[in-house]
Design a protein around this motif. Structure first.
Motif, PDB file in Angstrom:
ATOM      1  N   LEU A  22       0.829  -1.206   0.000  1.00  9.22           N
ATOM      2  CA  LEU A  22       0.000   0.000   0.000  1.00  9.22           C
ATOM      3  C   LEU A  22       0.869   1.264   0.000  1.00  9.22           C
ATOM      4  O   LEU A  22       0.681   2.171  -0.812  1.00  9.22           O
ATOM      5  CB  LEU A  22      -0.897  -0.030   1.232  1.00  9.22           C
ATOM      6  CG  LEU A  22      -1.648   1.224   1.645  1.00  9.22           C
ATOM      7  CD1 LEU A  22      -2.949   1.298   0.881  1.00  9.22           C
ATOM      8  CD2 LEU A  22      -1.930   1.198   3.133  1.00  9.22           C
ATOM      9  N   PHE A  23       1.834   1.309   0.899  1.00  7.40           N
ATOM     10  CA  PHE A  23       2.690   2.487   1.016  1.00  7.40           C
ATOM     11  C   PHE A  23       3.796   2.512  -0.041  1.00  7.40           C
ATOM     12  O   PHE A  23       4.116   3.575  -0.572  1.00  7.40           O
ATOM     13  CB  PHE A  23       3.295   2.557   2.424  1.00  7.40           C
ATOM     14  CG  PHE A  23       2.274   2.865   3.478  1.00  7.40           C
ATOM     15  CD1 PHE A  23       1.742   4.139   3.605  1.00  7.40           C
ATOM     16  CD2 PHE A  23       1.821   1.878   4.334  1.00  7.40           C
ATOM     17  CE1 PHE A  23       0.777   4.422   4.563  1.00  7.40           C
ATOM     18  CE2 PHE A  23       0.861   2.147   5.307  1.00  7.40           C
ATOM     19  CZ  PHE A  23       0.346   3.421   5.413  1.00  7.40           C
ATOM     20  N   GLN A  24       4.363   1.363  -0.357  1.00  6.65           N
ATOM     21  CA  GLN A  24       5.459   1.315  -1.324  1.00  6.65           C
ATOM     22  C   GLN A  24       5.021   1.703  -2.732  1.00  6.65           C
ATOM     23  O   GLN A  24       5.801   2.279  -3.484  1.00  6.65           O
ATOM     24  CB  GLN A  24       6.086  -0.081  -1.350  1.00  6.65           C
ATOM     25  CG  GLN A  24       6.848  -0.401  -0.099  1.00  6.65           C
ATOM     26  CD  GLN A  24       7.236  -1.868   0.003  1.00  6.65           C
ATOM     27  OE1 GLN A  24       6.732  -2.719  -0.742  1.00  6.65           O
ATOM     28  NE2 GLN A  24       8.112  -2.171   0.936  1.00  6.65           N
ATOM     29  N   LYS A  25       3.789   1.401  -3.086  1.00  9.04           N
ATOM     30  CA  LYS A  25       3.338   1.674  -4.449  1.00  9.04           C
ATOM     31  C   LYS A  25       2.550   2.969  -4.603  1.00  9.04           C
ATOM     32  O   LYS A  25       2.203   3.346  -5.720  1.00  9.04           O
ATOM     33  CB  LYS A  25       2.532   0.494  -4.971  1.00  9.04           C
ATOM     34  CG  LYS A  25       3.408  -0.752  -5.112  1.00  9.04           C
ATOM     35  CD  LYS A  25       2.961  -1.615  -6.224  1.00  9.04           C
ATOM     36  CE  LYS A  25       3.823  -2.855  -6.336  1.00  9.04           C
ATOM     37  NZ  LYS A  25       2.989  -4.052  -6.390  1.00  9.04           N
ATOM     38  N   ALA A  26       2.264   3.649  -3.514  1.00  7.47           N
ATOM     39  CA  ALA A  26       1.572   4.941  -3.618  1.00  7.47           C
ATOM     40  C   ALA A  26       2.555   5.984  -4.140  1.00  7.47           C
ATOM     41  O   ALA A  26       3.723   5.994  -3.747  1.00  7.47           O
ATOM     42  CB  ALA A  26       1.043   5.359  -2.252  1.00  7.47           C
ATOM     43  N   ARG A  27       2.084   6.851  -5.008  1.00  3.15           N
ATOM     44  CA  ARG A  27       2.935   7.947  -5.476  1.00  3.15           C
ATOM     45  C   ARG A  27       3.175   8.944  -4.347  1.00  3.15           C
ATOM     46  O   ARG A  27       4.242   9.526  -4.251  1.00  3.15           O
ATOM     47  CB  ARG A  27       2.312   8.660  -6.674  1.00  3.15           C
ATOM     48  CG  ARG A  27       3.261   9.723  -7.243  1.00  3.15           C
ATOM     49  CD  ARG A  27       2.691  10.486  -8.410  1.00  3.15           C
ATOM     50  NE  ARG A  27       2.317   9.621  -9.514  1.00  3.15           N
ATOM     51  CZ  ARG A  27       1.712  10.069 -10.616  1.00  3.15           C
ATOM     52  NH1 ARG A  27       1.416  11.348 -10.754  1.00  3.15           N
ATOM     53  NH2 ARG A  27       1.388   9.228 -11.577  1.00  3.15           N
ATOM     54  N   HIS A  28       2.155   9.127  -3.494  1.00  8.66           N
ATOM     55  CA  HIS A  28       2.244  10.057  -2.362  1.00  8.66           C
ATOM     56  C   HIS A  28       1.928   9.299  -1.066  1.00  8.66           C
ATOM     57  O   HIS A  28       0.859   9.495  -0.480  1.00  8.66           O
ATOM     58  CB  HIS A  28       1.260  11.216  -2.546  1.00  8.66           C
ATOM     59  CG  HIS A  28       1.444  11.956  -3.827  1.00  8.66           C
ATOM     60  ND1 HIS A  28       2.499  12.812  -4.052  1.00  8.66           N
ATOM     61  CD2 HIS A  28       0.709  11.957  -4.974  1.00  8.66           C
ATOM     62  CE1 HIS A  28       2.408  13.316  -5.269  1.00  8.66           C
ATOM     63  NE2 HIS A  28       1.333  12.810  -5.856  1.00  8.66           N
ATOM     64  N   PRO A  29       2.844   8.459  -0.603  1.00  9.00           N
ATOM     65  CA  PRO A  29       2.561   7.659   0.591  1.00  9.00           C
ATOM     66  C   PRO A  29       2.320   8.505   1.840  1.00  9.00           C
ATOM     67  O   PRO A  29       1.633   8.062   2.768  1.00  9.00           O
ATOM     68  CB  PRO A  29       3.810   6.783   0.740  1.00  9.00           C
ATOM     69  CG  PRO A  29       4.865   7.462  -0.050  1.00  9.00           C
ATOM     70  CD  PRO A  29       4.160   8.196  -1.146  1.00  9.00           C
ATOM     71  N   ASP A  30       2.826   9.718   1.845  1.00 11.20           N
ATOM     72  CA  ASP A  30       2.617  10.605   2.987  1.00 11.20           C
ATOM     73  C   ASP A  30       1.164  11.046   3.115  1.00 11.20           C
ATOM     74  O   ASP A  30       0.757  11.530   4.177  1.00 11.20           O
ATOM     75  CB  ASP A  30       3.530  11.829   2.877  1.00 11.20           C
ATOM     76  CG  ASP A  30       3.339  12.570   1.568  1.00 11.20           C
ATOM     77  OD1 ASP A  30       3.381  11.931   0.499  1.00 11.20           O
ATOM     78  OD2 ASP A  30       3.144  13.800   1.605  1.00 11.20           O
ATOM     79  N   ARG A  31       0.375  10.852   2.089  1.00 11.47           N
ATOM     80  CA  ARG A  31      -1.042  11.234   2.112  1.00 11.47           C
ATOM     81  C   ARG A  31      -1.963  10.059   2.440  1.00 11.47           C
ATOM     82  O   ARG A  31      -3.185  10.207   2.447  1.00 11.47           O
ATOM     83  CB  ARG A  31      -1.444  11.802   0.755  1.00 11.47           C
ATOM     84  CG  ARG A  31      -0.681  13.045   0.353  1.00 11.47           C
ATOM     85  CD  ARG A  31      -1.141  13.507  -1.007  1.00 11.47           C
ATOM     86  NE  ARG A  31      -0.300  14.573  -1.515  1.00 11.47           N
ATOM     87  CZ  ARG A  31      -0.397  15.069  -2.736  1.00 11.47           C
ATOM     88  NH1 ARG A  31      -1.310  14.590  -3.574  1.00 11.47           N
ATOM     89  NH2 ARG A  31       0.398  16.037  -3.126  1.00 11.47           N
TER      90      ARG A  31
END
Length: 119
Positions: A22-31
């Motif tokens: 989920l976090f590794q593939k998000a372009r904006h994991p901070d969001r």
């Protein structure tokens, strides 16, 4: 723009990999914020092998003994009541899912194509 991702997990050792992906593939994991209802037993150590420390401040959890579990709909309701904090978007996924690269941007782009004032 923030995205809340709801994950109901019943003794699923794949959930940890879902969270990492989920976090590794998000372009904006901070969001991205994940809310997980873990329905587990004490002996379910294989559910917690991965180090998710890089995202720990973005993972909200609700733990429930598996013997008290009342199904996925109940777990999802608990997530919405206890873990969701008004993020801009609410996304519900299975606990054993893998994500496409930039999934966060793709989902919002697809949602914007819907002809509705309240998609």
């Amino acid at each position: 723009m923030s995205i809340f991702v709801s994950i109901a997990s019943y003794r699923d050792s794949q959930c940890q990999y879902t969270l990492a992906d989920l976090f590794q593939k998000a372009r904006h994991p901070d969001r991205v914020v994940a809310g997980v209802c873990f329905q587990v037993a004490r002996q379910d150590e294989d559910n917690f092998l991965l180090d998710l420390t890089p995202w720990s401040s973005q993972i909200r959890t609700y733990f429930m003994p598996h013997t008290e579990a009342m199904g996925p709909c109940y777990a999802r309701a608990l997530i919405q009541q206890e873990l969701y904090k008004g993020e801009d978007f609410y996304f519900q996924v299975d606990s054993h899912l893998r994500f496409a690269k930039d999934w966060d941007v793709l989902c919002i782009e697809q949602l914007s194509l819907c002809d509705s004032s309240k998609p």
